[in-house]
Motif scaffolding. Structure first.
Motif, mmCIF file in Angstrom:
data_model
loop_
_atom_site.group_PDB
_atom_site.id
_atom_site.type_symbol
_atom_site.label_atom_id
_atom_site.label_comp_id
_atom_site.label_asym_id
_atom_site.label_seq_id
_atom_site.Cartn_x
_atom_site.Cartn_y
_atom_site.Cartn_z
ATOM 1 N N THR A 87 16.249 15.473 30.646
ATOM 2 C CA THR A 87 17.738 15.139 30.535
ATOM 3 C C THR A 87 17.952 13.574 30.834
ATOM 4 O O THR A 87 17.274 12.945 31.539
ATOM 5 C CB THR A 87 18.520 15.681 31.957
ATOM 6 N N GLY A 128 24.742 13.118 32.079
ATOM 7 C CA GLY A 128 23.339 13.450 31.762
ATOM 8 C C GLY A 128 23.492 14.377 30.254
ATOM 9 O O GLY A 128 24.443 14.958 30.000
ATOM 10 N N THR A 129 22.441 13.993 29.465
ATOM 11 C CA THR A 129 22.419 14.910 28.132
ATOM 12 C C THR A 129 21.043 15.288 27.830
ATOM 13 O O THR A 129 19.860 14.489 28.205
ATOM 14 C CB THR A 129 22.949 14.023 27.048
ATOM 15 N N GLN A 130 20.769 16.476 27.436
ATOM 16 C CA GLN A 130 19.460 17.201 27.303
ATOM 17 C C GLN A 130 18.796 16.737 26.010
ATOM 18 O O GLN A 130 19.599 16.845 24.931
ATOM 19 C CB GLN A 130 19.376 18.722 27.342
ATOM 20 N N ARG A 135 15.585 9.089 32.596
ATOM 21 C CA ARG A 135 15.514 10.542 32.476
ATOM 22 C C ARG A 135 14.809 11.019 33.396
ATOM 23 O O ARG A 135 14.092 10.534 34.291
ATOM 24 C CB ARG A 135 14.746 10.458 31.077
#
Length: 121
Positions: A92, A114-116, A38
């Motif tokens: 992220t 990536g994912t928030q 992250r």
């Protein structure tokens, strides 16, 4: 060509839960290692959790007891179950998989987009 697709991010209140998924597609021969990293704004990317092909796991101290990494090698998928989320978990999240492709001799690392994850107090 290998593609890693992440899903499961979103916004939650502190104390809530989210489950991230990361699936790899392509001509995959074997998976050696999977991990979640992250990166928060203004900070360096950090390792959150990892799992080897044999199932050994490792966690950052900040998430021990709250996050669980798991994998389904048959589906080339790694998961991150995140419970008791805190505002400081906001970042992220990126998955990485160390994959050996069919017809190759050596594995290499691939990364998701990536994912928030946003945790509000």
């Amino acid at each position: 060509q290998v593609q890693l697709v992440e899903s499961g991010g979103g916004s939650v209140q502190a104390g809530g839960s989210l489950r991230l998924s990361c699936s790899a597609s392509g001509s995959i021969f074997s998976i050696n290692y999977m991990a979640w990293y992250r990166q928060a704004p203004g900070k360096q990317r950090e390792l959150v959790a990892s799992i080897t092909g044999g199932g050994n796991t490792n966690y950052a101290d900040s998430v021990k007891g709250r996050f669980t990494i798991s994998s389904d090698n048959a589906k080339n998928t790694v998961y991150l179950q995140m419970n008791a989320l805190k505002p400081e978990d906001t970042a992220t999240y990126y998955c990485t998989q160390d994959l050996r492709l069919t017809g190759t001799n050596w594995p290499r690392a691939y990364w998701g987009q990536g994912t928030q994850v946003t945790v509000s107090s």
